[in-house]
Design an enzyme around this catalytic site. Sequence first.
Site, PDB file in Angstrom:
ATOM      1  N   GLU A 183      -1.851  -4.276  -2.664  1.00 36.79           N
ATOM      2  CA  GLU A 183      -0.617  -3.935  -2.915  1.00 36.79           C
ATOM      3  C   GLU A 183      -0.353  -2.740  -1.620  1.00 36.79           C
ATOM      4  O   GLU A 183      -0.245  -1.576  -1.856  1.00 36.79           O
ATOM      5  CB  GLU A 183      -0.502  -2.969  -4.112  1.00 36.79           C
ATOM      6  CG  GLU A 183       1.022  -2.930  -4.532  1.00 36.79           C
ATOM      7  CD  GLU A 183       1.117  -2.023  -5.710  1.00 36.79           C
ATOM      8  OE1 GLU A 183       2.491  -2.409  -6.347  1.00 36.79           O
ATOM      9  OE2 GLU A 183       0.360  -1.191  -6.188  1.00 36.79           O
TER      10      GLU A 183
ATOM     11  N   GLN B 221      -6.435  -2.211  -7.809  1.00 44.01           N
ATOM     12  CA  GLN B 221      -5.411  -2.427  -6.582  1.00 44.01           C
ATOM     13  C   GLN B 221      -5.940  -1.617  -5.565  1.00 44.01           C
ATOM     14  O   GLN B 221      -6.512  -0.726  -5.696  1.00 44.01           O
ATOM     15  CB  GLN B 221      -4.204  -2.191  -6.906  1.00 44.01           C
ATOM     16  CG  GLN B 221      -3.228  -3.254  -7.738  1.00 44.01           C
ATOM     17  CD  GLN B 221      -2.036  -2.907  -8.127  1.00 44.01           C
ATOM     18  OE1 GLN B 221      -1.616  -1.886  -8.512  1.00 44.01           O
ATOM     19  NE2 GLN B 221      -0.912  -3.816  -8.296  1.00 44.01           N
TER      20      GLN B 221
ATOM     21  N   ASP C  13      -5.279   1.497  -9.529  1.00 46.84           N
ATOM     22  CA  ASP C  13      -5.026   1.517  -8.195  1.00 46.84           C
ATOM     23  C   ASP C  13      -5.606   2.630  -7.463  1.00 46.84           C
ATOM     24  O   ASP C  13      -5.479   3.832  -7.642  1.00 46.84           O
ATOM     25  CB  ASP C  13      -3.401   1.628  -8.145  1.00 46.84           C
ATOM     26  CG  ASP C  13      -2.994   1.419  -6.669  1.00 46.84           C
ATOM     27  OD1 ASP C  13      -3.501   1.676  -5.435  1.00 46.84           O
ATOM     28  OD2 ASP C  13      -1.689   0.768  -6.511  1.00 46.84           O
TER      29      ASP C  13
ATOM     30  N   GLU D 261      -0.646   2.089 -15.807  1.00 51.13           N
ATOM     31  CA  GLU D 261      -1.117   2.578 -14.394  1.00 51.13           C
ATOM     32  C   GLU D 261      -0.654   3.803 -13.912  1.00 51.13           C
ATOM     33  O   GLU D 261       0.505   4.259 -13.896  1.00 51.13           O
ATOM     34  CB  GLU D 261      -0.462   1.666 -13.118  1.00 51.13           C
ATOM     35  CG  GLU D 261      -0.996   2.055 -11.599  1.00 51.13           C
ATOM     36  CD  GLU D 261      -0.092   1.232 -10.616  1.00 51.13           C
ATOM     37  OE1 GLU D 261      -0.626   1.192  -9.462  1.00 51.13           O
ATOM     38  OE2 GLU D 261       0.989   0.808 -11.020  1.00 51.13           O
TER      39      GLU D 261
END
Length: 276
Positions: free
Chosen positions: A246, A206, A178, A143
């Site tokens: 998240e 995310q 993300d 990530e």
Amino acid sequence: MPRFAANLSLMYPEKPFLERFRAAAQDGFEGVEYLFPYEHDAATLRALLDEHGLTQVLFNAPPGDWAGGERGLASLPGREAEFREGIERALACARVLGCRRVHVMSGLLPAGVRREERLALWHDNLAWAAARALAAGCTLLIEPINQRDMPGYFLSRQQDAHDAVQALGSPALKVQMDLYHCQITEGDLAMQLRRWLPSGQVGHLQIAGVPERHEPDRGEVHYPYLFELIDELAAQGHWDGWIGCEYRPARGGRPLGTSSGLTWLHRERAGGRRRG
């Protein structure tokens, strides 16, 4: 509508961790993710998943000394044995939980050390871990994380993550994209999604509001537009995964803090999006 998973490390802070499974299910989530499962017996966590009809979507491999500030071992020289032990531990836990995705944190670069000096080690560790994951029927994720929230983190840009996945060529290694981190580092989220989801190299998405990392209906990102785009790309066969929520609830800590901030989710379920 995308499939949303509640991140139990950040959401429902008003409840003890083991009670958050029930709360997420009551709010309509069908999947959960969290940072680390290792403080609890895996069988206990699996029982909670089964009791509440939840899918374990994601968790992280051991990151080293988290309390001491470490954020992953994959790029740290001299820690190869610990890294491999952590991967084996994570895959064993994933088998019990029925989890198909494990995030492998890349680690922090010390001041004065160039990223290029650690690149070969990072690749070697990821190649070994991906081979183990492939044999276990699991996918490892890397990530990109923004430098504001995590200064010195080894991996911050989407291109660098995708270059590594392509270079290593393992079907068991993908990118955890993300959108909160991506917006802070690079922006242009719609075009990022249009570019990367069709590549087949994204294994998990995310979300969080930017810049405060609260609910996705707060801040500078217009998520309803992005959710429609993700649906569009899914209809074209470019996406079938989960979206992890998240974020830190703006009313976290209050008795109904997390649940009271889920208007955005109820709107999505009701089909009430509006482009803008």
